[in-house]
Design an enzyme around this catalytic site. Structure first.
Site, short mmCIF file in Angstrom:
data_model
loop_
_atom_site.label_atom_id
_atom_site.label_comp_id
_atom_site.label_asym_id
_atom_site.label_seq_id
_atom_site.Cartn_x
_atom_site.Cartn_y
_atom_site.Cartn_z
N GLY A 320 0.75 -1.00 0.07
CA GLY A 320 0.19 -0.48 -0.06
C GLY A 320 1.40 1.20 0.47
O GLY A 320 0.06 2.08 0.52
N HIS A 324 1.17 9.97 -4.24
CA HIS A 324 0.21 10.13 -4.17
C HIS A 324 -0.67 12.01 -3.88
O HIS A 324 0.71 12.87 -3.05
CB HIS A 324 -1.24 9.30 -3.94
CG HIS A 324 -1.43 9.93 -2.13
ND1 HIS A 324 -1.89 10.61 -1.50
CD2 HIS A 324 -0.90 9.01 -1.53
CE1 HIS A 324 -1.69 10.05 -0.20
NE2 HIS A 324 -1.20 9.06 -0.16
N HIS A 340 1.32 8.12 6.77
CA HIS A 340 0.94 6.39 7.00
C HIS A 340 2.06 6.07 6.21
O HIS A 340 1.98 4.62 6.46
CB HIS A 340 -0.17 6.25 7.51
CG HIS A 340 -0.77 6.54 8.48
ND1 HIS A 340 -2.14 8.06 8.20
CD2 HIS A 340 -0.98 6.24 9.65
CE1 HIS A 340 -2.43 8.43 9.19
NE2 HIS A 340 -2.38 6.92 10.03
N CYS A 342 2.92 6.59 2.87
CA CYS A 342 2.94 7.09 1.65
C CYS A 342 3.64 8.27 1.19
O CYS A 342 3.84 9.18 1.88
CB CYS A 342 1.86 7.14 0.74
SG CYS A 342 0.80 5.99 0.87
#
Length: 397
Positions: A320, A324, A340, A342
Protein backbone atom coordinates in the site's frame (compact mmCIF):
# COMPACT_ATOMS: atom_id res chain seq x y z
CA UNK A 1 56.43 -25.75 -26.52
CA UNK A 2 58.18 -27.30 -23.50
CA UNK A 3 61.92 -26.97 -22.93
CA UNK A 4 62.37 -30.65 -23.85
CA UNK A 5 60.42 -30.23 -27.08
CA UNK A 6 62.52 -27.23 -28.10
CA UNK A 7 65.69 -29.22 -27.46
CA UNK A 8 64.49 -32.14 -29.57
CA UNK A 9 63.55 -29.84 -32.42
CA UNK A 10 67.01 -28.23 -32.36
CA UNK A 11 68.78 -31.59 -32.46
CA UNK A 12 66.77 -32.66 -35.52
CA UNK A 13 67.59 -29.41 -37.25
CA UNK A 14 71.31 -29.69 -36.62
CA UNK A 15 71.47 -33.23 -37.92
CA UNK A 16 69.32 -32.81 -41.00
CA UNK A 17 70.18 -29.31 -42.18
CA UNK A 18 73.67 -30.17 -43.56
CA UNK A 19 72.24 -32.99 -45.68
CA UNK A 20 70.04 -30.67 -47.75
CA UNK A 21 68.70 -33.64 -49.69
CA UNK A 22 64.99 -32.84 -49.58
CA UNK A 23 62.25 -32.27 -47.07
CA UNK A 24 62.72 -33.86 -43.70
CA UNK A 25 61.03 -33.63 -40.31
CA UNK A 26 61.22 -35.04 -36.83
CA UNK A 27 58.82 -37.92 -36.19
CA UNK A 28 57.61 -39.28 -32.87
CA UNK A 29 55.20 -41.82 -34.33
CA UNK A 30 52.19 -39.66 -33.31
CA UNK A 31 49.50 -38.45 -35.72
CA UNK A 32 49.82 -34.80 -36.82
CA UNK A 33 47.61 -32.58 -34.67
CA UNK A 34 45.75 -31.28 -37.72
CA UNK A 35 44.99 -34.74 -39.13
CA UNK A 36 41.40 -35.06 -40.34
CA UNK A 37 39.33 -37.39 -38.11
CA UNK A 38 38.57 -40.78 -39.60
CA UNK A 39 35.04 -42.15 -39.92
CA UNK A 40 34.34 -43.74 -36.54
CA UNK A 41 30.91 -45.17 -37.44
CA UNK A 42 32.13 -48.73 -36.88
CA UNK A 43 33.64 -47.82 -33.51
CA UNK A 44 30.61 -46.08 -31.93
CA UNK A 45 27.21 -47.55 -31.05
CA UNK A 46 24.06 -45.63 -30.03
CA UNK A 47 21.50 -47.20 -27.73
CA UNK A 48 18.63 -45.80 -29.83
CA UNK A 49 17.95 -44.40 -33.24
CA UNK A 50 20.07 -46.81 -35.27
CA UNK A 51 18.80 -47.96 -38.69
CA UNK A 52 16.21 -45.19 -38.80
CA UNK A 53 14.25 -46.50 -35.82
CA UNK A 54 12.65 -43.95 -33.50
CA UNK A 55 14.11 -43.55 -30.04
CA UNK A 56 12.21 -43.90 -26.77
CA UNK A 57 11.85 -40.43 -25.18
CA UNK A 58 11.54 -42.01 -21.74
CA UNK A 59 15.04 -43.53 -21.75
CA UNK A 60 18.39 -41.72 -21.58
CA UNK A 61 20.61 -41.96 -24.64
CA UNK A 62 23.72 -44.12 -24.24
CA UNK A 63 26.73 -44.18 -26.55
CA UNK A 64 29.45 -46.83 -26.30
CA UNK A 65 32.87 -47.18 -27.88
CA UNK A 66 34.28 -50.46 -29.24
CA UNK A 67 37.19 -52.00 -31.13
CA UNK A 68 39.84 -50.26 -29.07
CA UNK A 69 38.49 -46.72 -29.46
CA UNK A 70 37.45 -44.37 -26.68
CA UNK A 71 34.98 -41.49 -26.70
CA UNK A 72 36.46 -38.04 -26.19
CA UNK A 73 33.37 -35.85 -26.49
CA UNK A 74 29.68 -35.93 -27.43
CA UNK A 75 27.42 -33.18 -28.72
CA UNK A 76 23.73 -34.00 -29.09
CA UNK A 77 21.52 -31.07 -30.19
CA UNK A 78 17.85 -31.14 -31.19
CA UNK A 79 16.19 -29.11 -33.93
CA UNK A 80 15.16 -26.51 -31.33
CA UNK A 81 18.84 -25.88 -30.56
CA UNK A 82 18.75 -27.53 -27.13
CA UNK A 83 21.76 -29.58 -26.09
CA UNK A 84 21.31 -32.95 -24.40
CA UNK A 85 23.90 -32.97 -21.65
CA UNK A 86 25.51 -36.13 -20.35
CA UNK A 87 28.41 -37.74 -18.53
CA UNK A 88 31.40 -39.52 -20.03
CA UNK A 89 32.95 -42.43 -18.14
CA UNK A 90 36.54 -42.01 -16.94
CA UNK A 91 37.88 -44.55 -19.42
CA UNK A 92 35.96 -43.07 -22.35
CA UNK A 93 34.08 -46.27 -23.02
CA UNK A 94 30.58 -44.90 -22.45
CA UNK A 95 28.58 -41.66 -22.50
CA UNK A 96 25.10 -41.42 -20.97
CA UNK A 97 22.72 -38.45 -21.17
CA UNK A 98 21.69 -36.83 -17.88
CA UNK A 99 18.01 -36.96 -18.87
CA UNK A 100 15.90 -38.65 -21.53
CA UNK A 101 15.66 -36.70 -24.80
CA UNK A 102 12.72 -34.48 -25.73
CA UNK A 103 9.72 -36.14 -27.34
CA UNK A 104 8.86 -35.86 -31.04
CA UNK A 105 12.23 -34.31 -31.81
CA UNK A 106 15.16 -34.95 -34.13
CA UNK A 107 18.70 -34.90 -32.76
CA UNK A 108 22.04 -34.53 -34.46
CA UNK A 109 24.65 -36.46 -32.50
CA UNK A 110 28.36 -35.86 -33.10
CA UNK A 111 30.73 -38.23 -31.28
CA UNK A 112 34.48 -37.62 -31.12
CA UNK A 113 36.73 -40.65 -30.63
CA UNK A 114 40.40 -41.53 -30.30
CA UNK A 115 42.29 -44.73 -31.04
CA UNK A 116 45.17 -46.10 -28.98
CA UNK A 117 47.63 -44.53 -31.42
CA UNK A 118 46.01 -41.12 -30.88
CA UNK A 119 44.24 -40.98 -34.25
CA UNK A 120 41.04 -38.90 -33.91
CA UNK A 121 37.72 -40.15 -35.22
CA UNK A 122 34.23 -38.82 -35.56
CA UNK A 123 30.76 -40.18 -36.06
CA UNK A 124 27.72 -38.06 -36.92
CA UNK A 125 24.30 -39.65 -36.50
CA UNK A 126 20.70 -38.50 -36.74
CA UNK A 127 18.01 -39.87 -34.46
CA UNK A 128 14.33 -39.09 -34.04
CA UNK A 129 12.37 -39.61 -30.84
CA UNK A 130 8.79 -40.77 -30.57
CA UNK A 131 6.21 -38.37 -29.13
CA UNK A 132 6.15 -38.48 -25.33
CA UNK A 133 2.81 -39.81 -24.12
CA UNK A 134 1.16 -39.45 -20.73
CA UNK A 135 2.41 -37.39 -17.85
CA UNK A 136 1.85 -33.71 -17.09
CA UNK A 137 2.97 -30.55 -18.84
CA UNK A 138 4.81 -27.58 -17.38
CA UNK A 139 3.38 -24.40 -18.88
CA UNK A 140 5.16 -21.05 -18.50
CA UNK A 141 3.47 -17.65 -18.53
CA UNK A 142 5.93 -14.84 -19.31
CA UNK A 143 5.20 -11.33 -18.11
CA UNK A 144 4.44 -8.52 -18.08
CA UNK A 145 2.08 -8.11 -21.05
CA UNK A 146 3.53 -6.85 -24.32
CA UNK A 147 3.95 -3.08 -24.19
CA UNK A 148 6.28 -0.25 -23.16
CA UNK A 149 7.69 -0.10 -19.63
CA UNK A 150 10.22 1.69 -17.48
CA UNK A 151 13.85 0.59 -17.36
CA UNK A 152 13.36 -1.12 -13.98
CA UNK A 153 10.72 -3.63 -15.13
CA UNK A 154 11.82 -7.25 -14.54
CA UNK A 155 10.72 -10.10 -16.80
CA UNK A 156 8.67 -12.68 -14.90
CA UNK A 157 8.04 -16.37 -15.53
CA UNK A 158 5.12 -18.06 -13.76
CA UNK A 159 5.20 -21.88 -13.83
CA UNK A 160 2.06 -24.00 -13.84
CA UNK A 161 3.66 -26.56 -11.49
CA UNK A 162 6.29 -26.36 -8.76
CA UNK A 163 9.91 -27.13 -9.60
CA UNK A 164 12.05 -27.67 -6.52
CA UNK A 165 15.29 -29.57 -7.16
CA UNK A 166 18.38 -27.75 -8.40
CA UNK A 167 18.77 -30.10 -11.36
CA UNK A 168 15.18 -29.64 -12.54
CA UNK A 169 15.41 -25.88 -12.08
CA UNK A 170 18.54 -25.83 -14.23
CA UNK A 171 16.68 -27.64 -17.03
CA UNK A 172 13.84 -25.11 -16.92
CA UNK A 173 16.05 -22.04 -16.60
CA UNK A 174 18.30 -23.14 -19.46
CA UNK A 175 15.22 -23.24 -21.72
CA UNK A 176 14.12 -19.68 -20.82
CA UNK A 177 15.92 -17.05 -22.86
CA UNK A 178 15.90 -13.26 -22.76
CA UNK A 179 17.53 -11.09 -25.42
CA UNK A 180 17.70 -7.32 -25.48
CA UNK A 181 18.71 -4.78 -28.09
CA UNK A 182 21.07 -3.18 -27.16
CA UNK A 183 22.48 -6.29 -25.47
CA UNK A 184 23.05 -6.27 -21.70
CA UNK A 185 24.12 -8.89 -19.19
CA UNK A 186 21.26 -10.38 -17.18
CA UNK A 187 20.16 -13.41 -15.20
CA UNK A 188 17.11 -15.30 -13.97
CA UNK A 189 16.55 -15.73 -10.24
CA UNK A 190 14.16 -18.21 -8.61
CA UNK A 191 11.80 -16.34 -6.31
CA UNK A 192 9.98 -19.52 -5.24
CA UNK A 193 9.11 -22.96 -6.67
CA UNK A 194 6.82 -21.47 -9.34
CA UNK A 195 8.23 -18.00 -10.05
CA UNK A 196 11.37 -16.63 -11.71
CA UNK A 197 12.39 -13.03 -12.33
CA UNK A 198 14.93 -11.83 -14.89
CA UNK A 199 16.80 -8.53 -14.58
CA UNK A 200 19.98 -7.06 -16.04
CA UNK A 201 23.05 -6.28 -13.95
CA UNK A 202 21.91 -2.63 -14.02
CA UNK A 203 18.66 -1.19 -15.35
CA UNK A 204 17.61 -1.85 -18.94
CA UNK A 205 18.85 0.71 -21.46
CA UNK A 206 16.32 3.37 -22.46
CA UNK A 207 14.41 2.58 -25.66
CA UNK A 208 15.54 -1.04 -25.69
CA UNK A 209 13.68 -4.01 -27.15
CA UNK A 210 13.47 -7.08 -24.91
CA UNK A 211 12.30 -10.49 -26.15
CA UNK A 212 11.73 -13.46 -23.83
CA UNK A 213 11.05 -17.00 -25.00
CA UNK A 214 10.40 -20.40 -23.47
CA UNK A 215 11.85 -23.39 -25.29
CA UNK A 216 10.46 -26.21 -23.15
CA UNK A 217 8.13 -28.03 -25.56
CA UNK A 218 8.57 -31.79 -25.01
CA UNK A 219 11.58 -31.29 -22.72
CA UNK A 220 12.02 -33.92 -19.98
CA UNK A 221 12.02 -32.21 -16.57
CA UNK A 222 11.34 -35.09 -14.21
CA UNK A 223 9.51 -38.40 -14.25
CA UNK A 224 5.95 -37.68 -15.36
CA UNK A 225 6.58 -34.01 -16.21
CA UNK A 226 7.64 -32.49 -19.52
CA UNK A 227 7.71 -28.95 -20.81
CA UNK A 228 4.74 -27.44 -22.59
CA UNK A 229 4.24 -24.48 -24.86
CA UNK A 230 5.16 -20.89 -23.99
CA UNK A 231 3.99 -17.73 -25.72
CA UNK A 232 6.93 -15.41 -26.46
CA UNK A 233 7.03 -11.95 -24.90
CA UNK A 234 8.21 -8.70 -26.48
CA UNK A 235 8.43 -5.40 -24.60
CA UNK A 236 10.10 -2.05 -25.09
CA UNK A 237 11.51 0.41 -22.59
CA UNK A 238 10.81 4.13 -22.67
CA UNK A 239 12.94 6.97 -21.32
CA UNK A 240 14.95 6.31 -18.19
CA UNK A 241 12.79 7.94 -15.52
CA UNK A 242 13.99 7.81 -11.92
CA UNK A 243 12.57 9.61 -8.91
CA UNK A 244 14.69 9.92 -5.77
CA UNK A 245 12.85 10.77 -2.55
CA UNK A 246 15.10 12.20 0.16
CA UNK A 247 13.16 11.32 3.30
CA UNK A 248 15.18 13.58 5.61
CA UNK A 249 14.98 16.58 3.25
CA UNK A 250 11.33 15.88 2.32
CA UNK A 251 11.96 16.36 -1.40
CA UNK A 252 11.53 14.26 -4.53
CA UNK A 253 13.88 14.82 -7.48
CA UNK A 254 12.70 13.43 -10.81
CA UNK A 255 15.20 12.79 -13.60
CA UNK A 256 14.52 11.85 -17.20
CA UNK A 257 17.48 10.39 -19.08
CA UNK A 258 19.79 11.82 -16.44
CA UNK A 259 18.43 15.38 -16.44
CA UNK A 260 16.47 16.85 -13.53
CA UNK A 261 12.96 17.74 -14.73
CA UNK A 262 11.27 18.61 -11.44
CA UNK A 263 11.98 18.87 -7.70
CA UNK A 264 8.87 18.38 -5.56
CA UNK A 265 8.22 19.09 -1.86
CA UNK A 266 6.83 15.93 -0.23
CA UNK A 267 5.93 14.32 3.05
CA UNK A 268 6.65 10.67 3.88
CA UNK A 269 5.97 8.31 6.79
CA UNK A 270 5.94 9.62 10.34
CA UNK A 271 7.35 7.74 13.37
CA UNK A 272 5.65 4.38 13.66
CA UNK A 273 4.78 4.42 9.95
CA UNK A 274 8.17 5.12 8.39
CA UNK A 275 8.45 4.83 4.60
CA UNK A 276 10.63 1.95 3.46
CA UNK A 277 14.06 2.90 2.16
CA UNK A 278 15.34 1.38 -1.06
CA UNK A 279 14.48 0.91 -4.72
CA UNK A 280 10.86 0.38 -5.74
CA UNK A 281 9.37 -0.16 -9.18
CA UNK A 282 6.13 1.50 -10.25
CA UNK A 283 3.45 -1.24 -10.20
CA UNK A 284 0.55 0.75 -11.63
CA UNK A 285 -1.49 3.97 -11.46
CA UNK A 286 -5.01 4.87 -10.40
CA UNK A 287 -6.50 8.31 -10.98
CA UNK A 288 -8.71 7.84 -7.91
CA UNK A 289 -8.57 5.26 -5.13
CA UNK A 290 -10.09 4.87 -1.69
CA UNK A 291 -7.51 4.41 1.06
CA UNK A 292 -8.36 3.15 4.55
CA UNK A 293 -6.33 2.64 7.66
CA UNK A 294 -7.72 -0.86 8.11
CA UNK A 295 -5.97 -1.91 4.87
CA UNK A 296 -2.60 -1.49 6.62
CA UNK A 297 -3.67 -2.84 10.00
CA UNK A 298 -4.88 0.33 11.74
CA UNK A 299 -8.02 -0.41 13.81
CA UNK A 300 -11.11 1.43 12.69
CA UNK A 301 -12.04 4.26 15.08
CA UNK A 302 -8.53 4.55 16.54
CA UNK A 303 -6.58 7.82 16.67
CA UNK A 304 -4.68 6.89 13.48
CA UNK A 305 -7.72 5.62 11.56
CA UNK A 306 -8.50 7.19 8.17
CA UNK A 307 -10.81 6.71 5.20
CA UNK A 308 -9.92 8.95 2.25
CA UNK A 309 -10.65 9.31 -1.45
CA UNK A 310 -7.21 9.89 -2.94
CA UNK A 311 -6.34 11.31 -6.37
CA UNK A 312 -3.43 10.63 -8.74
CA UNK A 313 -2.14 7.54 -6.94
CA UNK A 314 0.99 5.79 -8.26
CA UNK A 315 1.50 2.40 -6.58
CA UNK A 316 4.94 1.30 -5.36
CA UNK A 317 4.34 -1.75 -3.14
CA UNK A 318 1.77 -4.46 -2.64
CA UNK A 319 1.37 -3.40 0.99
CA UNK A 320 0.00 0.00 0.00
CA UNK A 321 2.81 2.52 -0.51
CA UNK A 322 1.78 5.09 -3.11
CA UNK A 323 2.90 8.45 -4.41
CA UNK A 324 -0.30 10.51 -4.35
CA UNK A 325 -1.99 13.85 -3.85
CA UNK A 326 -2.28 14.82 -0.17
CA UNK A 327 -3.83 18.31 0.00
CA UNK A 328 -4.83 17.75 3.64
CA UNK A 329 -1.14 17.84 4.66
CA UNK A 330 -0.07 20.75 2.40
CA UNK A 331 1.44 22.71 5.28
CA UNK A 332 3.93 19.86 5.89
CA UNK A 333 5.13 19.29 2.30
CA UNK A 334 8.87 19.94 2.17
CA UNK A 335 8.93 20.35 5.97
CA UNK A 336 7.78 17.33 7.99
CA UNK A 337 7.04 13.65 7.52
CA UNK A 338 3.46 13.11 8.66
CA UNK A 339 1.97 10.38 6.44
CA UNK A 340 1.22 6.73 7.20
CA UNK A 341 3.98 5.58 4.82
CA UNK A 342 2.97 7.02 1.45
CA UNK A 343 4.75 9.86 -0.33
CA UNK A 344 2.33 12.78 -0.37
CA UNK A 345 2.48 16.00 -2.36
CA UNK A 346 0.25 18.71 -3.80
CA UNK A 347 -2.52 17.74 -6.20
CA UNK A 348 -0.79 19.57 -9.04
CA UNK A 349 2.52 17.78 -8.46
CA UNK A 350 0.81 14.41 -7.99
CA UNK A 351 -1.05 14.85 -11.29
CA UNK A 352 2.21 15.75 -13.04
CA UNK A 353 4.03 12.76 -11.55
CA UNK A 354 1.13 10.43 -12.43
CA UNK A 355 1.46 11.36 -16.11
CA UNK A 356 5.29 11.49 -16.07
CA UNK A 357 5.85 7.85 -15.08
CA UNK A 358 4.78 4.44 -16.31
CA UNK A 359 4.87 0.90 -14.96
CA UNK A 360 8.48 -0.19 -14.49
CA UNK A 361 9.89 3.25 -13.69
CA UNK A 362 12.11 3.63 -10.63
CA UNK A 363 11.30 5.37 -7.34
CA UNK A 364 14.14 5.27 -4.82
CA UNK A 365 13.72 6.37 -1.19
CA UNK A 366 16.92 7.36 0.61
CA UNK A 367 17.73 8.69 4.08
CA UNK A 368 15.44 8.46 7.06
CA UNK A 369 15.45 5.68 9.61
CA UNK A 370 12.72 3.44 8.27
CA UNK A 371 12.76 -0.27 7.39
CA UNK A 372 14.46 -1.47 4.22
CA UNK A 373 12.48 -2.36 1.11
CA UNK A 374 12.62 -6.17 0.85
CA UNK A 375 13.83 -7.79 -2.35
CA UNK A 376 10.84 -10.13 -2.46
CA UNK A 377 7.25 -10.28 -1.33
CA UNK A 378 6.14 -6.66 -1.48
CA UNK A 379 6.05 -5.64 -5.11
CA UNK A 380 9.21 -5.54 -7.22
CA UNK A 381 12.16 -5.07 -4.90
CA UNK A 382 14.53 -6.91 -7.25
CA UNK A 383 16.99 -4.01 -7.47
CA UNK A 384 17.69 -4.05 -3.75
CA UNK A 385 20.05 -7.00 -4.25
CA UNK A 386 23.58 -6.57 -5.55
CA UNK A 387 24.37 -8.33 -8.82
CA UNK A 388 26.34 -11.00 -6.94
CA UNK A 389 23.41 -11.63 -4.59
CA UNK A 390 20.99 -11.76 -7.51
CA UNK A 391 23.11 -14.28 -9.43
CA UNK A 392 23.21 -16.63 -6.46
CA UNK A 393 19.48 -17.24 -6.99
CA UNK A 394 20.07 -18.71 -10.46
CA UNK A 395 20.10 -22.50 -10.86
CA UNK A 396 22.88 -22.05 -13.44
CA UNK A 397 25.26 -20.00 -11.29
Amino acid sequence: MSRGSRRTAMICFLVLAPLAVGPAACSSGEQPQDAAPHDATAHVALSAGEDGRTADPDKPLEITARDGSRITDVRAVDTAGRRLTGELSADGSRWRSDTPPAGAMRYTVVVGTERDDGAPGRRTAELTTRPATGGKRLEVDLGPDDGTYGVGQPITAELSRPVRSAGQRAIVERALTVESTPAVEGSWRWMDDRTLHYRPRAYWPAHATVVARGNLEGLWIREGLRGGGTEPLRIRTGDRVEAVVDIDRTTMTVRRNGEVVRTIPVTTGKPGFRTREGVKVVLGRQAAVRMTGTSIGIPEGSAESYDLDVQWATQLTDSGEFVHAAPWSAAHHGRDNVSHGCTGMSTENARWFFHAVRQGDIVRHVGGDGPKMPAFGNGLGDWNLSWEQWRRGSALS
